[in-house]
Scaffold this motif. Structure first.
Motif, mmCIF file in Angstrom:
data_model
loop_
_atom_site.group_PDB
_atom_site.id
_atom_site.type_symbol
_atom_site.label_atom_id
_atom_site.label_comp_id
_atom_site.label_asym_id
_atom_site.label_seq_id
_atom_site.Cartn_x
_atom_site.Cartn_y
_atom_site.Cartn_z
ATOM 1 N N TYR A 269 0.650 -1.394 -0.221
ATOM 2 C CA TYR A 269 -0.028 -0.044 -0.054
ATOM 3 C C TYR A 269 0.928 1.335 0.082
ATOM 4 N N ASN A 270 1.768 1.073 0.775
ATOM 5 C CA ASN A 270 2.810 2.420 0.994
ATOM 6 C C ASN A 270 3.427 2.729 -0.276
ATOM 7 N N SER A 271 3.785 1.623 -0.885
ATOM 8 C CA SER A 271 4.870 1.944 -2.280
ATOM 9 C C SER A 271 3.640 2.132 -3.166
ATOM 10 N N VAL A 272 2.628 1.856 -3.316
ATOM 11 C CA VAL A 272 1.365 2.450 -4.521
ATOM 12 C C VAL A 272 0.848 3.558 -4.252
ATOM 13 N N MET A 273 0.705 3.930 -2.915
ATOM 14 C CA MET A 273 0.162 5.152 -2.586
ATOM 15 C C MET A 273 1.087 6.418 -2.008
ATOM 16 N N HIS A 274 2.413 5.924 -2.213
ATOM 17 C CA HIS A 274 3.205 6.846 -1.718
ATOM 18 C C HIS A 274 3.145 7.271 -0.301
ATOM 19 N N THR A 275 2.733 6.598 0.685
ATOM 20 C CA THR A 275 2.532 6.865 2.195
ATOM 21 C C THR A 275 3.683 6.305 2.850
ATOM 22 N N SER A 276 3.592 6.480 4.181
ATOM 23 C CA SER A 276 4.635 5.825 4.963
ATOM 24 C C SER A 276 3.939 5.245 6.279
ATOM 25 N N LEU A 277 2.832 4.559 6.089
ATOM 26 C CA LEU A 277 2.262 4.200 7.037
ATOM 27 C C LEU A 277 2.560 2.875 7.694
ATOM 28 N N SER A 278 2.309 2.571 8.888
ATOM 29 C CA SER A 278 2.799 1.393 9.712
ATOM 30 C C SER A 278 1.492 0.787 10.368
ATOM 31 N N VAL A 279 1.588 -0.681 10.459
ATOM 32 C CA VAL A 279 0.840 -1.449 11.328
ATOM 33 C C VAL A 279 0.581 -1.057 12.457
ATOM 34 N N LYS A 280 -0.830 -0.727 13.146
ATOM 35 C CA LYS A 280 -0.815 -0.730 14.810
ATOM 36 C C LYS A 280 -1.238 -1.943 15.058
ATOM 37 N N LYS A 281 -0.810 -2.249 16.519
ATOM 38 C CA LYS A 281 -0.931 -3.382 17.110
ATOM 39 C C LYS A 281 -2.258 -3.599 17.311
ATOM 40 N N LYS A 282 -2.918 -4.835 17.455
ATOM 41 C CA LYS A 282 -4.138 -5.133 17.627
ATOM 42 C C LYS A 282 -4.717 -4.704 19.098
ATOM 43 N N SER A 283 -5.720 -3.880 19.020
ATOM 44 C CA SER A 283 -6.393 -3.411 20.345
ATOM 45 C C SER A 283 -7.889 -3.974 20.748
ATOM 46 N N TRP A 284 -7.842 -4.591 21.955
ATOM 47 C CA TRP A 284 -9.031 -5.031 22.353
ATOM 48 C C TRP A 284 -10.060 -3.604 22.572
ATOM 49 N N LYS A 285 -9.521 -2.706 22.969
ATOM 50 C CA LYS A 285 -10.236 -1.702 23.316
ATOM 51 C C LYS A 285 -10.866 -1.010 22.344
ATOM 52 N N ARG A 286 -10.104 -1.050 21.250
ATOM 53 C CA ARG A 286 -10.713 -0.407 19.843
ATOM 54 C C ARG A 286 -11.649 -1.207 19.412
ATOM 55 N N ILE A 287 -11.631 -2.759 19.489
ATOM 56 C CA ILE A 287 -12.408 -3.764 19.048
ATOM 57 C C ILE A 287 -13.942 -3.446 19.606
ATOM 58 N N PHE A 288 -13.733 -3.433 20.954
ATOM 59 C CA PHE A 288 -14.917 -3.265 21.793
ATOM 60 C C PHE A 288 -15.568 -1.972 21.793
#
Lengths: 448, 526
Positions: free
Chosen positions: A426-445
Motif C-alpha cells: 500500500y505504501n509503495s502504491v500510494m506513496h505513504t509511509s504508514l505502519s501497522v498498529k497493534k491489535k487493540s481489544w479496546k478499539r475492537i470493543f
C-alpha cells in the motif's frame, strides 16, 4: 387472535415466524410444499458431499415448532384470494388469514434454452434439486460428465459438489472471467486459476445453445455457441435465480419481477406482505438491487417485518452491505461496496494485494478524492464484521483502515498475518509511509 | 497412491489380527522355583492355594491363557472359600484371580512369543504402524489442495455408524474389558513391550505399560492423520503437537523414568479429580514415604487443581487442558477425530450431560472427602459407610467402565468425547470456571452465519454451535473444550476462538448485525 399466515418456510419466513412468536401471542401458520421442516438451503451442497446428513441442515429440532406454537402445513398455495383473505391450496382446501406474508423465495433462471426442461437438467436450489442430483449423479459411473451453465455462486458450488464424487465437470461461463460482473479483475483471475486447480473444465466466454436429449428424454449432451457438443449426463442450470411468484399472477397483488413492496415490506394490498428473495423494492435501497436474493437480507426482512406485524411499524433498513461465499477452498467475505470494473463508480479506486504463493488476496475500495473507505473484499482471510461495519459508519479513510487491519483480522489463532506485506505494498502504491498498529481489544470493543 | 493405501490397509489388518489373536495363544510352564518367588512376592499364606497350584499347574505345560487362567482362578477361589469357611482370615488371598493369573502367566510364559519379543513386536505394533502410515500418508496427495476434508464422511461405513464402525466398537470395548477386568489375557502383549519397558523403568512391562505405550503409538499415528487433514489450519497443527507432546513426555516417559530413579510413578499433568485416586490412602502414604520428591508431588497436585487449573482457564478457557494437554482429550482428538460428528446435539442430550457430569463431580468430591476424613481420623468408615467400598465403586463405575470402556469404546457410535462430555469431573470443574469467570469465548462474526450446520455437526462436545452463531451470539458454554474445529469447518469465517476482555463476552442480540433497525425505538416499545 390474529392469524399470521406465511407462505414459505425458508430463512425469511421462519425468521419472521420466530420473531412474531417472541413478540406476540398471534396464531402463526407456515405453509410449504418443499419440506416438512425448515432447513438451511445453503447447506444442501454439504449433504451431497457427505459432510452432513439432511437432518443436520435443520437448525431446530422437530419439537421446536409445536412448542412455539408455529403451525406447519405441508401444501402448495396455488392461489391467493385477497378479497376474502384466503389462500387456496392445490388440494382444494382454503386457509384464511388476517395477515399474509409471501416468502416463497426464488427459482433457478431458465432463459428459453432448447431442452431446458429435460430430465437431469436442474438447478440447485431446493431439496428436490438435491434429490434429483442424487438420482442422476450418484457417482462417476452413472454420471460420466456434468455440464454447469452459469458462472455464479451456485454454479461453483455445484461444480464442487460433483467433483467431490470425482465426476468430471465442464463449467460454461458467459463472462470472460469468473463472476467478473461482481468481482474486480484480480480476484476473478485468482478464482479462474483455483477452478483449474480443481480440474474443472472452465470454459469462459461460452454460452449454452441447446441441450440434447437421449431416447428417454434425459439430457445427453450440451451444444455451446462455440459449436462444441459436450456429452454429459447431468446439466446444471445456475445462471442466477428469479422470484418464485407465478402463483400470484392472477391475484390482485402487484408483481414486477418479484412481489412489489415498499420499505415497510407491504404490497399494494393491505395486510399482505412480501419478504426475502421474492420481494422487489419499488426503489433500490442505496447501492443494493431491488431484489436481493441473499440469505442475510431474507433474514433481516423477517426480523423487520415481525416488528411491524407486532405493532411496532418499522421500515426495512439494511445497514452496510456484507456478504460471504466460498469458492471451492477459498473463503470470500465482503463488507461495504467493492464493484467490478464493469460496475465501478467513477469515484471508486481500488487497492489490490495478492499473496505471492497462497490463494489469498484483498481488494480495498476507496473514494479517489476524499480517500474515504468504501469497502473491502477478502479472499482466504477472515475479517471481523463488527469492525468493518463500524468503520463504514464512522466513514474512516482508507489510510486508517490499512493501519488498523489487525483489529479487523478474524483468522483463527496462530495463522500467519499479512498486514505488514499488505501495508508495504500500500505504501509503495500510494506513496505513504504508514505502519501497522497493534491489535487493540479496546478499539475492537469500543462502540461507534 | 490408492494401491499404496490398500496395501497399507492389508498390512495394518495383519498386524491388528496378530495383536488380536495373541492373547489366547502361547505356552506357559510354571516351575517350582518361579512359583516360590511368587509366593514370596505376594506373601501368600494359603496352603490350600499353594497345594492346588503345585498339584495342577507347576511343571505342566498350558496352551494358551484360556486353559491357564481357570486353573489359577479356581484354585484361588476354592482356597479362599475354604479359608473363609474355616475363619482362617489371615490365609485369605486378596489379590484377584485375574491378577494372580496375570502374574503367573507373566512369570511362566515360555513359548515363541516370550522368546521372540522383538519379532513379535514387529508383527503386531510394527506392522500396525507401517500399515497405518501407508494408509494415511498418501492422503497428502489424494486429499488435494489445503482445505476442509470432510467429503464422504457420511457415505463411509467407518464414519457413518456402518458395519465397520460397529466392528471397531466391539474391538475397542473388548480391549478395554481385557485391560480392566481380565489382565491375564494381556500377558502376551506385555512380552512384546518388555524390552521397551526395561529400557525405561528397568522393570518388565505390565498391562498398563502396554496400554500406555499403545496409547502413544496410536496418538502419534493418528496425529499424523490430523496434520494432513487439517494442514490448512495452524491452530489444529499447534494443538495436535501440544497434546502429543504432553502424552508422550508427561504421561508416558517421565513417570517411567521416575520409577527407574526410585521415585513414585506420577503424571505431572494429570489433575485431580480426573486423577481420582490422588488422595487415596495408598497414594498419600507412598508420597509421604518418598521424601522430597513425594512431598513436591503432593504440593504440586494440590496447587495444580486449586490454582493452576482455574487460573489458566480464566486466561485461556478450559481448552488449555482438555484439548491441549489432557491424555483423554489427546486420544479423542487423534484416534477419535474421525468420529467427532456422532455426538448428539439434541436438547435432551444436553440435559443428560448436565445431570451426569455434575453428578460424577459430586461423587468424586464426596468420595475424596470420605477418603481424607478416613485418612486423618484413621477410621475406615464415614457415617457408617465404608470408605473403601465407595472408592471401589467409583474406581469400577467411573474409572474403568465410564472413562475406559464407554469413554473410548463407544467412539465410533457416540462420538469421541463421551467421557469428556458426560463424565469427566475435572471437565465439570473447569466448565464452571469457563462459564462464569474466563476470558475465553468463541466469537460469532456479526451477521455472517448462514445456518449451514457444519459447526454443530462437527462439534465433538455436542454443542449446537449454530444455535448461537445464527443469532449472532458468542458461544460461552461450560462444555466447550476449544478444539477449534467449528471454526475450521465454517465455510463463511463466522467463528473464532479467542481470549479477550470479559466485558462483552456474553452478547445476547435482539437483532443481528447488518440490520439497522432503530434499537432505541425497539427497546422503548418493549
Amino acid at each position: 387472535m390474529e392469524h399470521v399466515l406465511i407462505i414459505g418456510n425458508g430463512i425469511s419466513g421462519i425468521t419472521l415466524a420466530r420473531h412474531v412468536r417472541k413478540l406476540s401471542d398471534k396464531q402463526i401458520t407456515v405453509i410449504s410444499s418443499e419440506t416438512d421442516y425448515f432447513f438451511s438451503r445453503t447447506a444442501l451442497m454439504y449433504v451431497y458431499m457427505g459432510h452432513m446428513k439432511f437432518e443436520h441442515t435443520q437448525p431446530y429440532e422437530n419439537w421446536f415448532w409445536k412448542k412455539n406454537r408455529i403451525h406447519l402445513v405441508k401444501g402448495f398455495v396455488q392461489k391467493v384470494h385477497t378479497s376474502d383473505k384466503k389462500v387456496e391450496l392445490s388440494n382444494g382446501t382454503f386457509v384464511a388469514y388476517d395477515k399474509l406474508v409471501i416468502a416463497t423465495g426464488s427459482k433457478p433462471n431458465k432463459f428459453g434454452w432448447p431442452g431446458q426442461d429435460l430430465k437431469a437438467v436442474q438447478g440447485l436450489y431446493s431439496k428436490q434439486d438435491l434429490d434429483n442430483l442424487e438420482k442422476y449423479a450418484p457417482n462417476n459411473k452413472q454420471c460420466k460428465r456434468a455440464v454447469i451453465v452459469g458462472g455464479g455462486l451456485i454454479g461453483i458450488e455445484m461444480a464442487e459438489m460433483l467433483r467431490s464424487r470425482k465426476i468430471p465437470v465442464t463449467f460454461l461461463v458467459r463472462e470472460t472471467s469468473f463472476w467478473n460482473g461482481v468481482l474486480p479483475a484480480g480476484e476473478s483471475q485468482m478464482i479462474n486459476e483455483h477452478i483449474a486447480e480443481h480440474h474443472i473444465d472452465l470454459r469462459l466466454n461460452t454460452n449454452l445453445k441447446e441441450i440434447l436429449a437421449d431416447e428417454n428424454g434425459q439430457a445427453k449432451a450440451v451444444v455451446t455457441d462455440k459449436g462444441d457438443t459436450i456429452p454429459c449426463n447431468v446439466v446444471g442450470l445456475t445462471a442466477g435465480v428469479t422470484p418464485n411468484v407465478d402463483f400470484l399472477k392472477d391475484s390482485s397483488i402487484e408483481i414486477g419481477r418479484g412481489v412489489k413492496v415498499n420499505r415497510f415490506l407491504e404490497t399494494n394490498i393491505s395486510d399482505v406482505y412480501a419478504i426475502g428473495d421474492c420481494a422487489e423494492q419499488h426503489e433500490a435501497i442505496g447501492n443494493r438491487r431491488p431484489i436481493e436474493a441473499v440469505w442475510y437480507t431474507g433474514r433481516m426482512m423477517g426480523e423487520t417485518l415481525a416488528q411491524t406485524l407486532c405493532g411496532n411499524p418499522m421500515e426495512y433498513n439494511p445497514g452496510h452491505w456484507f456478504n460471504s461465499a466460498k469458492f471451492l477452498d477459498i473463503e470470500y467475505q465482503t463488507y461495504g461496496w467493492v464493484f467490478s470494473e464493469r460496475n465501478k463508480k467513477d469515484y471508486e479506486e481500488h487497492f489490490h494485494w495478492r499473496h505471492a504463493k497462497e490463494n489469498i488476496c484483498i481488494t480495498v475500495a476507496y473514494h479517489k478524492d476524499t480517500k474515504k473507505f468504501l469497502g473491502i473484499n477478502t479472499f482466504g482471510v477472515r475479517m471481523r464484521h463488527a469492525i468493518f461495519d463500524r468503520w463504514l459508519t464512522e466513514e474512516r479513510d482508507v489510510d486508517y483502515v490499512m493501519q488498523h487491519l489487525k483489529d479487523a483480522n478474524f483468522d483463527p489463532e496462530f495463522y500467519s498475518h499479512y498486514e505488514k506485506q499488505i501495508i508495504s505494498k500500500y505504501n509503495s502504491v500510494m506513496h505513504t509511509s504508514l505502519s501497522v498498529k497493534k491489535k487493540s481489544w479496546k478499539r475492537i470493543f469500543s462502540k461507534a | 497412491m490408492k494401491a499404496i493405501k490398500n496395501i497399507g490397509l492389508v498390512i495394518f489388518l495383519i498386524g491388528l489380527a496378530t495383536f488380536t489373536v495373541i492373547p489366547v495363544i502361547g505356552t506357559y510352564q510354571l516351575d517350582q522355583n518361579t512359583f516360590e518367588e511368587i509366593i514370596k512376592e505376594k506373601n501368600i499364606k494359603s496352603d490350600a492355594f499353594i497345594q492346588a497350584v503345585e498339584q495342577n499347574v507347576v511343571d505342566k505345560e498350558f496352551n494358551g491363557m484360556l486353559s491357564l487362567s481357570p486353573a489359577i482362578t479356581t484354585a484361588l477361589e476354592n482356597a479362599n472359600a475354604q479359608h473363609k469357611k474355616n475363619k482362617e482370615y489371615k490365609k485369605v488371598i486378596y489379590t484377584s484371580g485375574h491378577d494372580m493369573a496375570a502374574l503367573v502367566g507373566k512369570k511362566s510364559g515360555t513359548g515363541f512369543i516370550a522368546q521372540n519379543k522383538g519379532l513379535m513386536w514387529f508383527f503386531t505394533f510394527g506392522l500396525g504402524i507401517i500399515g497405518a502410515l501407508m494408509f494415511i500418508l498418501p492422503n497428502v496427495i489424494l486429499l488435494g489442495k489445503k482445505g476442509i476434508k470432510n467429503d464422504g464422511i457420511y457415505h463411509e461405513s467407518t464414519t457413518n455408524r456402518g458395519w465397520i464402525a460397529w466392528l471397531v466398537f466391539i474391538f475397542l470395548v473388548s480391549f478395554y474389558l481385557v485391560l480392566y477386568f481380565s489382565p491375564e489375557y494381556a500377558v502376551n502383549w506385555t512380552f512384546l513391550v518388555d524390552p521397551i519397558s526395561e529400557s525405561l523403568s528397568g522393570n518388565p512391562a505390565g498391562h498398563w505399560f502396554v496400554y500406555g505405550f499403545m496409547y502413544c503409538v496410536v496418538m502419534t499415528v493418528m496425529a499424523i492423520r490430523m496434520y494432513i487433514k487439517y494442514r490448512h489450519n495452524a491452530y489444529q497443527m499447534v494443538r495436535t503437537t501440544s497434546v502429543l507432546f504432553f502424552q508422550i513426555v508427561f504421561a508416558f516417559l517421565i513417570p517411567e523414568i521416575m520409577v527407574r530413579l526410585q521415585m513414585p510413578y506420577y503424571d505431572f499433568k494429570n489433575a485431580f479429580p480426573l486423577d481420582y485416586d490422588f488422595f487415596f490412602q495408598w497414594n498419600l502414604k507412598s508420597l509421604l514415604n518418598s521424601g522430597g520428591i513425594g512431598l513436591f508431588i503432593l504440593v504440586w497436585g494440590i496447587v495444580l487443581t486449586l490454582v493452576i487449573v482455574p487460573v489458566m482457564v480464566y486466561f485461556f478457557g478450559k481448552r488449555w487442558y482438555c484439548s491441549w494437554v489432557c491424555g483423554c482429550g489427546g486420544l479423542a482428538e487423534t484416534l477419535g477425530d474421525p468420529y467427532r460428528q456422532h455426538s448428539s446435539k439434541s436438547l435432551f442430550s444436553w440435559k443428560v450431560e448436565r445431570w451426569l457430569i455434575h453428578g460424577v463431580l459430586l461423587f468424586a468430591v464426596i468420595m475424596t472427602s470420605m477418603t481424607l476424613y478416613s485418612f486423618f481420623t484413621e477410621s475406615g468408615t464415614v457415617l457408617g459407610i465404608k470408605t473403601q467400598s465407595v472408592q471401589n465403586t467409583y474406581s469400577l463405575l467411573i474409572g474403568a467402565v465410564f472413562a475406559g470402556v464407554i469413554g473410548t469404546g463407544f467412539y465410533p457410535i457416540f462420538g469421541n468425547r463421551v467421557w469428556c462430555r458426560f463424565g469427566c469431573p475435572l471437565a465439570a470443574y473447569l466448565g464452571f470456571v469457563q462459564r462464569f469467570k474466563s476470558r475465553f469465548r468463541i466469537t460469532t462474526n456479526g451477521g455472517q452465519c448462514i445456518s449451514c450446520g457444519n459447526c454443530s455437526t462437527y462439534c465433538e462436545q455436542g454443542i449446537d454451535v449454530r444455535a448461537y452463531a445464527q443469532k449472532g451470539e458468542n458461544i460461552i458454554r461450560s462444555s466447550c473444550v476449544g478444539c477449534g474445529v467449528c471454526s475450521a469447518v465454517c465455510p463463511r469465517g463466522v467463528l473464532k476462538l479467542e481470549n479477550g476482555p470479559e466485558e462483552g463476552r456474553i452478547n445476547p442480540t435482539e437483532v443481528l448485525l447488518g440490520n439497522d433497525v432503530d434499537l432505541m425505538q425497539l427497546m422503548n416499545k418493549k
